[in-house]
Design a protein around this motif. Structure first.
Motif, short mmCIF file in Angstrom:
data_model
loop_
_atom_site.label_atom_id
_atom_site.label_comp_id
_atom_site.label_asym_id
_atom_site.label_seq_id
_atom_site.Cartn_x
_atom_site.Cartn_y
_atom_site.Cartn_z
N SER A 309 2.93 -19.48 77.54
CA SER A 309 3.45 -20.58 76.72
C SER A 309 4.85 -20.27 76.20
N HIS A 310 5.52 -21.33 75.75
CA HIS A 310 6.79 -21.22 75.05
C HIS A 310 6.58 -21.69 73.61
N ILE A 311 7.00 -20.87 72.67
CA ILE A 311 6.81 -21.18 71.25
C ILE A 311 8.16 -21.18 70.55
N GLY A 312 8.45 -22.26 69.82
CA GLY A 312 9.65 -22.33 69.00
C GLY A 312 10.82 -22.96 69.73
N PRO A 313 12.02 -22.82 69.12
CA PRO A 313 12.33 -21.99 67.94
C PRO A 313 11.76 -22.58 66.64
N ASN A 330 10.29 -26.80 67.99
CA ASN A 330 10.78 -26.43 66.67
C ASN A 330 10.11 -27.24 65.56
N PHE A 331 9.87 -26.55 64.45
CA PHE A 331 9.25 -27.14 63.27
C PHE A 331 7.88 -27.75 63.56
N VAL A 332 7.13 -27.11 64.42
CA VAL A 332 5.73 -27.47 64.64
C VAL A 332 4.86 -26.40 63.99
N GLU A 333 3.86 -26.83 63.24
CA GLU A 333 2.95 -25.92 62.56
C GLU A 333 1.53 -26.14 63.08
#
Length: 445
Positions: A309-313, A330-333
């Motif tokens: 997977s790819h996470i972020g930024p 980005n900005f996912v929680e």
């Protein structure tokens, strides 16, 4: 050689200025004392931990963390009123006998030395003497007692307050680690006296007893980075810097790409597998597992598994998440969620949910998982398209192949093939702007 290990962890730790016991302060997610116990267990089947201040809390922590090795660990409560001090920590009974240990050789460690390793202790295991002392050299030894070495033997330890200018110029200091033969302690421990200003029994006095009785005390030179003691929060931060460097180096040796590694924080439980890339400012906590994944800048991942997977930024993956073959932007929680083959590009909160492959989560989507009393789950099938700014009010089940229109507040389950939309009909009021802001101009229209 077989060795019993005694770990001294009875001190008050007042210089930490904290209600938390000193040895339970953490570096890289693990209490200092636990590091000492972990390394001790690699070389011994007989570990003794001496406690006094906060003894119950410390004991419970170690029992929880090292529950698979409790048959090798014995706890002792120091008789602090009768036998205070480092020497007193080894005493029991009215005759100052040594703690009962299994083996004939005894290694003394400190619970506030979290940087020791199995390899750094091996030199003590080959000592062929009744007593040996760990020493190291510091460029600036200010504040430490000096170790006097003559003819490759320790002759004396002099505290700095008692040292002459010539002694203060020496750079060799006591590492606070000893190895003894059991018979030496049985003979000389009862001879320790508390005739000092602090009225305490000191292990260092055993050096004087040995030399006065013509017993050689060889110095064992050690790496100061491994035997750094921690007595304040400043020293705690310095020890953590050393541990972080160690953990990062280990990860990169395993093939992990780290950009600006000095900016990356990771804890001892973090593991990597396959091709992994970590960008600057990333924080990895707890038992996080990163497998064949790219973690982009300033993302935070806690006790979760990330695979392919790819996470972020700037994403925040909170505990108990399992993410595979997904893109989290980005900005996912996320919290306590399972995503497989999902795209959640930006600005979303996904808590207590499961989302199937091929699904797309638009910007501003929220799983409303908490009703004020309990947390509830949202189950989302495959190939679900969730429009931006939608609220999914749990508990909720959404079948596969469902389209959810932007701005929808969803409170009912959806079956396969549904288009779900809940919007107030849009109305355009002519000249409404002017009527609101400039009524006089609106009347002229």
């Amino acid at each position: 050689m077989p060795v019993s290990i005694i770990i001294l962890a009875a001190g008050a730790g007042s210089r930490m200025r904290s209600s938390l016991p000193k040895v339970l302060h953490k570096i890289c997610g693990q209490a200092m004392l636990s590091y000492s116990v972990t390394e001790a267990l690699k070389i011994s089947d007989d570990i003794h931990i001496v406690l006094f201040f906060h003894h119950q809390k410390i004991r419970e922590y170690i029992q929880n963390i090292h529950q698979n090795d409790l048959n090798k660990i014995t706890f002792h409560l120091q008789n602090h009123s009768k036998y205070p001090g480092t020497g007193g920590a080894l005493m029991q009974g009215d005759d100052q006998k040594c703690l009962p240990v299994k083996h004939d050789n005894i290694l003394i460690l400190n619970g506030d030395m979290p940087l020791i390793t199995k390899e750094s202790l091996e030199g003590f295991l080959t000592a062929r003497s009744s007593i040996a002392l760990g020493v190291f050299e510091l460029t600036n030894p200010h504040g430490y007692g000096r170790v006097i070495i003559k003819d490759d033997k320790v002759s004396q330890i002099i505290e700095e307050k008692d040292a002459s200018p010539a002694i203060k110029a020496l750079k060799t200091i006591n590492a606070g680690v000893y190895v003894f033969e059991k018979k030496f302690l049985q003979t000389y421990l009862p001879k320790l006296k508390d005739t000092n200003a602090q009225k305490e029994y000191y292990l260092t006095d055993l050096i004087d007893l040995a030399t006065k009785n013509h017993i050689d005390v060889p110095p064992i030179f050690v790496n100061p980075k491994h035997f750094m003691g921690v007595n304040s929060k400043l020293e705690l931060s310095k020890a953590q810097d050393v541990m972080l460097e160690r953990l990062r180096d280990q990860a990169m040796e395993q093939g992990v790409i780290m950009h600006a590694p000095q900016t990356i924080y990771l804890e001892t439980g973090v593991s990597f597998a396959g091709e992994c890339e970590i960008e600057p400012g990333v924080c990895l906590y707890g038992q996080t597992k990163i497998i064949n994944s790219h973690i982009k800048a300033h993302s935070v991942i806690e006790d979760s598994t990330i695979e392919d997977s790819h996470i972020g930024p700037m994403a925040h993956i909170r505990p108990k998440c399992n993410i595979s073959q997904s893109h989290i932007g980005n900005f996912v929680e996320l919290k306590a969620s399972k995503l497989s083959g999902v795209k959640a590009g930006h600005l979303s909160y996904l808590g207590d949910c499961e989302i199937g492959a091929g699904s797309n989560v638009g910007a501003g989507v929220i799983t409303c998982n908490y009703d004020g009393k309990a947390k509830h789950k949202t189950i989302i099938g495959k190939n679900v398209f969730i429009g931006s700014d939608s609220q999914l009010v749990a508990p909720l089940k959404i079948a596969s192949n469902v389209l959810i229109g932007s701005g929808t507040t969803m409170t009912k389950d959806a079956k396969e093939g549904d288009l779900v939309i809940s919007r107030v009909r849009q109305e355009n009021k002519s000249w409404g702007f002017y009527k609101f802001f400039t009524p006089d101009q609106a009347d002229k229209k």
